[in-house]
Every structure is written in structure tokens, then in C-alpha cells.
Design a protein around this motif. Structure first.
Motif: not given
Length: 225
Positions: A160, A189, A191-192, A214-215
Motif C-alpha cells: 500500500h 492486495l 492499493k493506494d 485497488s486505487n
């Protein structure tokens, strides 16, 4: 590409227990200080890269058998400039373990321009991880000579708030500078994050299940595959 929902309950603070090991500078090769700090805090410790410090590595770093380790990464770490002795190596820095957490806002400088200028695409990946039940985030990889980060045989990993950027200052553009190469991994995952690279933002290779993105902003690369 398999997209799945990844829910991990581990927290960064959970790993920040036990002994604290501050990475020491070494006049000849800061790889030695980095390796020693991880050795001293291999199980249940906190490895500290202090804010304002710069480390210059001149050797391949392989860290294994980490367990319940927190990495407080606030420093700048410089990869070696182009050198034939590193051609074909898997990664400049390899981390392997279980319940490893890294954060702090530090950066890895890949010195990629020195490789792009000689048009050599055999440089090591900057950072490669084989981790379980872990979270890595809030750090930068800049000017990677080839792939920025490799995720190999991981399980339940969260990445992240990453910022990867490789940009040439002349006509010798970054080559093979994938942001993230993923293989043989279960439940990841990403993300961001923002990825500004000269190749794929993700290269999802064989043997993966449960990959979620994600994002994530992808700039200048070939997208996600």
C-alpha cells in the motif's frame, strides 16, 4: 488475472516488539550494516533505518527467516551504479519471512540511469520479497534499473501507498522497468499507489490466485496484465 477480496487482520504495530536494531553505516559497504541489523532482529525485533540517513549498498543483500519483524524505513538506500558483476542477479535486496511489516516513508534509489545509458537490461530487481502474513507500504523506489519490485511465492500480502518512478534524463529510456512482477502468489492486495514506469505496472505471471489491485494510478507504462 484473478481478482479477489483480500482481508488481513494483522497490523503494523503487531510486529513492532522485541529488540530494536539500528542500521549502522559502513565506510566500505553499507550492505554489511543492513545484513547485521536484520540478523540481530531476526525474530520479534524492529529494524530501524533512521530519518536523514543514506546507505550505499555495494553487495547483494539476502535476508531470510524473518519472523514478526517491523522495519522502520525512513532512510535513503542507494543501489550500486552499473557494474557488470551484478548482471543477471535476481535482486539487489531480497526479504523472506513471516509477519513482516515495513513503513516509514523511505526510498530506494536504483541508479537506473547508469544502466539505461549503456542499454543493459540484465540488472537485478531492486526489491524482491517472499513473505507471508505481511504488509509493506509508504516507501518509494526511484529510477529502477530494471523491475522495481518482485513478489515471489507470497501468501496474504498487502502492498500500500507505494510510489515508484523511473524517468530518464536523456534519450536512453527506461527498459524493462516493470513496477511489480508477481508470481506463485496467493492473496495479494496492491492499493493506494502511484506507478510511473517504462513498462508494465503489474506483470502477473504464472501460479497466482487472489490478486487485487485497488486505487492504483499507472502512468507511462503498459498498464496491468
Amino acid at each position: 488475472m484473478v481478482v479477489a477480496t483480500l482481508a488481513l487482520t494483522s497490523s503494523v504495530d503487531a510486529a513492532a516488539v522485541g529488540k530494536t536494531c539500528v542500521v549502522a553505516n559502513n565506510k566500505n559497504d553499507d550492505s554489511l550494516g543492513i545484513i547485521q541489523a536484520f540478523k540481530d532482529c531476526q525474530s520479534g525485533g524492529t529494524v530501524v533505518f533512521p530519518k536523514g540517513n543514506t546507505y550505499n549498498i555495494r553487495s547483494i543483500i539476502k535476508i531470510e527467516k524473518l519472523k514478526n519483524v517491523y522495519i522502520d524505513f525512513q532512510s535513503k538506500v542507494n543501489m550500486p551504479r552499473f557494474n557488470k558483476k551484478f548482471k543477471g542477479e535476481s535482486a539487489f535486496i531480497t526479504l523472506k519471512g513471516d509477519n513482516v511489516h515495513m513503513s516509514g516513508g523511505g526510498s530506494f534509489n536504483g541508479n537506473g540511469q547508469t544502466w539505461w545509458d549503456v542499454k543493459d537490461v540484465t540488472a537485478p530487481t531492486v526489491l524482491r520479497v517472499t513473505l507471508k502474513n505481511s504488509q509493506l507500504g509508504n516507501f518509494k523506489i526511484l529510477n529502477s534499473p530494471r523491475a522495481h519490485m518482485g513478489v515471489t511465492s507470497c501468501q496474504d500480502l498487502v502492498l500500500h501507498n507505494l510510489y515508484f518512478k523511473s524517468a530518464s534524463i536523456n534519450s536512453n529510456r527506461p527498459m524493462n522497468t516493470d513496477a511489480l512482477q508477481i508470481s506463485s502468489t496467493t492473496n495479494l492486495l496492491l492499493k493506494d499507489s502511484e506507478l510511473i514506469v517504462g513498462d508494465d505496472c503489474t506483470a502477473i505471471n504464472g501460479g497466482n490466485t487472489g490478486i487485487t489491485v485497488s486505487n492504483v494510478k499507472c502512468v507511462g507504462g503498459h498498464g496491468f496484465r
